[in-house]
Structures are given as structure tokens and as C-alpha cells.
Design an enzyme around this catalytic site. Sequence first.
Site, PDB file in Angstrom:
ATOM      1  N   ASP A 154      -0.744  39.061  63.599  1.00  0.00           N
ATOM      2  CA  ASP A 154      -2.053  39.724  63.607  1.00  0.00           C
ATOM      3  C   ASP A 154      -1.954  41.251  63.513  1.00  0.00           C
ATOM      4  O   ASP A 154      -2.832  41.899  62.933  1.00  0.00           O
ATOM      5  CB  ASP A 154      -2.893  39.297  64.815  1.00  0.00           C
ATOM      6  N   ARG A 202     -10.058  29.747  63.308  1.00  0.00           N
ATOM      7  CA  ARG A 202     -11.044  30.140  62.298  1.00  0.00           C
ATOM      8  C   ARG A 202     -10.503  29.837  60.905  1.00  0.00           C
ATOM      9  O   ARG A 202      -9.310  29.975  60.651  1.00  0.00           O
ATOM     10  CB  ARG A 202     -11.345  31.636  62.376  1.00  0.00           C
ATOM     11  N   SER A 217      -0.563  33.018  65.883  1.00  0.00           N
ATOM     12  CA  SER A 217      -0.298  33.996  66.938  1.00  0.00           C
ATOM     13  C   SER A 217       0.480  33.411  68.115  1.00  0.00           C
ATOM     14  O   SER A 217       0.039  33.428  69.270  1.00  0.00           O
ATOM     15  CB  SER A 217      -1.620  34.609  67.409  1.00  0.00           C
TER      16      SER A 217
END
Length: 496
Positions: free
Chosen positions: A228, A107, A175
Site C-alpha cells: 500500500d 475492495r 496488506s
Amino acid sequence: MVMSKVAAMIGGDAIIGEAALIQRQHARRPQRWLKVAKIYNEFEEECATSNEKLKQIADAMTMEMHAGLASEDGSKLKMLVSYVENLPTGDEEGVYYALDLGGTNFRVLRVQLAGKSGIKSQEFVEVPIPPQLMVGTKQELFDYIATELAKFVGDESDKFHLRPGRQRELGFTFSFPVMQLSIASGTLMRWTKGFSIDDMVGQDVVSELTQAMKRKGIDMHVSALVNDTVGTLARGRYDNNDVAIAVIMGTGTNAAYVEQAQGIPKWHGPPPKSGEMVINMEWGNFSSSHLPLTGYDTALDIESLNPGQQMYEKMISGMYLGEILRRVLLRMADGAALFGDTIPPKLKTPFVLRTPEMSAMHHDTSKDLRVVRHKLKDILEISNTSLKTRKLIVELCNVIARRGARLAAAGILGILKKTGRDIAKNGEMPKTVIAMDGGLYEHYTEYRKHLENTLHELVGDELAECIKLVHSNDGSGIGAALLTASHSRYLEIDGS
């Protein structure tokens, strides 16, 4: 006439045989349920989590936290220094970007902050990564990402214009296992989630992204490399200054919290100006002799891709709860003929029963438990189950979810103890807000209730009044943009 007698005799024998079979089946049913009950009771007993045991687990968590902060290899808890020393205050202004890469999609986000007025606007695009780029070269992957980032920036309106002489700033949520070297640098340790790009391992991920952006003509600076869970903490702190801990309960699990700089003996860098540092615990790898391990947990671990690792995660997170249920049902099918004389073939397939399906069965409130019936038929191809069998399955869901949630609550208590947030200071109990995220916490209502109720039990009424769990979503996106704002290279200029 003779034939009629023979036929009658055969028919009579068949009737007698069928009656005997029915009698045997009826006789076996009580025996079958006795065996089922024995397996259930043993499992429930092994999963028991008394408050005394949970407090022992919390103490073990606190001890491992101390050990992990003292040295790099001091504990199974990595206790990673995040280099985040400035969490958002809510005063941040301006337009910031985030790139969230954590799986088969990534994203790109743009977040406009308006000081005390909060988030003025947010926009994002989600882009799939072609499978061949997941196993190609680092330049191919990052050039693809930079191309999409360039499109996103190119399409934005004039209202997002920058002051003269300034670069756009971006937070990069990556991540995958990274050895962080500073707030905006870190080397890839290994790939997971289907990625295998050999020439990237051991390289600085921020440097590779920066080079790709230059090749694509993007004038943008990476101000923060973000985990995250740390992003979830930032997202929570932006809304509430009392947020000091973040916990993700999803497919996997992790926790991050604010630590005093003097409480990190292994830190040899310059002392943070704030006196604080966010620690990424990587608590999924916590282990203790006090954890209520069952034979099902041990077998799951041995057959996993990472035996001996992430034991805590394997007992409390969404990746594994449904699989534990499948293993118990398989044992009941095999050892007690729960679903009849043959074991349903689908029940032998690892991870065929996912935690969202387990949650749906657990929350079934219909009188005939039709959701349970449909899930058994659709997923495991088991038809014609009795209501008694379906009630048993709901009870098993509760045992597994309850154990996981109570163990998670014990972990949170361990963090509260380590940070001194479990005792009064100057005669007052400190206020602590815990930012929670992840699909397990958000969508599995019974799990969430067990977790919150257990934490209340463990800390007592007085302290429970001062502890609040809040859902803080999109730490990997908005959280990364907020950390970019709080670590902006222009802060000193703007503040002068």
C-alpha cells in the site's frame, strides 16, 4: 435534655471532623499538583527532541538504509525491493482493476484512465469477509473473493469492453507480510489482523488468486502485487512527476521511495531499464539509541504482541499515541491522585483511549474544554474534572503528538539525505514532492502541523521552498490500478 446534649456533642464532633477533613483535602491539593507537575515535567523532558537530536536520528536512519540495501539481514530496516521500476507517468490509458485485501473487508475497483486527461472514472465495491473464511482454507477464501470479483465484472457496462485477444489486468494489494519474488508474485510469510489460514503460509498469493479466478471463469491477469505504501507513491507520481517519496502515517506507518539501481548492492537481478527501483522501507522497525524513549514507551513495548520490534512505529503512529497518553494519566492517577483518591477503573484498560479521541481533546478550543470533559466521562468514566486537570491533559496530548511528529520529520530527512535531495545539484535545489497518506496525517491537524514545521526547521528555508508534502489518498486502491497500467503486459505492443 441529656439526649439533646449528647446529640449536640456528636454533631459538634462531626462538624469539627468534617472541617478537619476539608482542611486536609485543601492541604493535599497543592501537594497533589506538585506531584502531578513533577511527573509531567519528567515526561516532557524525556520526550524532548532538539533539532540536534533529530539530525542525529536522521543520520541514523540514512545509515540503516544503506545497511538494509547492502544485505537482507544487514539492518532492522528491511528495505524491500518492490520490483516496481516503472511508476505511472500520467500518459496511461485504458481500464484497469484493483483488488485491495488488507483486513476484514476487501475492495474491488475499476479505474478508467484517459491519458493526460487523468482518471476518467472510478468505481468500487466493498465486501465483508465472513469470519469463518478468515480461519478456513486458502481455496475457500480466494474462491469467495473471485466470486465477488466475477459479479463486479459481470455488472459492468459495454463501455469497458476490451480489444480483441486481450485480458483484463488487475493490481493486487495484499496488506500482509509477503516475500516479493517479482512484480507479480510473492509468498505469504505470516498472517496478521485476525487471519489464520495455515495452508496459505509459504504459498504464492498471486498464484492462488489466479487459480481461483480460473475456477470462477474470470479472464483476468494479475500484473502487479502491490504494497500500500508503494501504491501511495504511484498515486502521487501519477499526479506529479516530482513525487519521489511516500509516507503513510495512520494506524501504522511506513515509507517508500525511488532508489537508483546502483544503490542496491543486494539486488542481483537484471538491471531495471529505468535505472530505478522503488524500495519499500518498512521503516516502522527503525531503532536507534538517539530515539527519546521514556519508561512509558519501554513498558508499552514489553507488554505488546511484538516486544523489541517496531519501536519507531510505537512512538509515532496512530495505533500507539492514545495508549501512551493513557499510561501517563494512569501514572498521575496512581502516583499523584490526579482524579481523586481512587484510580478510575477504566483507566487501567490498555488501548481504551484511542488516538482519534486524543486528537479531539488536543483540538478542543472551547473555553471550558468541554470536549475533554465529555471524552473523559464517556471513555474513562471520569466525571467532575477541574479545568486545570483538563488543561493538563491537552498539554500532555501536545507533548506526545509533538514528539511523534518531530520524529517522523527526522525520518523523512533521513530519506532526503540518502537520496541526495538535501543538497544542491548543479547549483539548484532539487524539487521533491512527498506523497502523504493515512488518517493520522489527514485528520490530526496539530500532528500534521508539527511534522511540516519540523521538517522546515531541519532543512532550512532555502531547501524547504523546494519540498512539498501533498495528501495522496487511496494508494491501496487507485495506486494499485495505476501500477497495473504502468506494468501492463501490453505496453510494448502498444508502444510499437
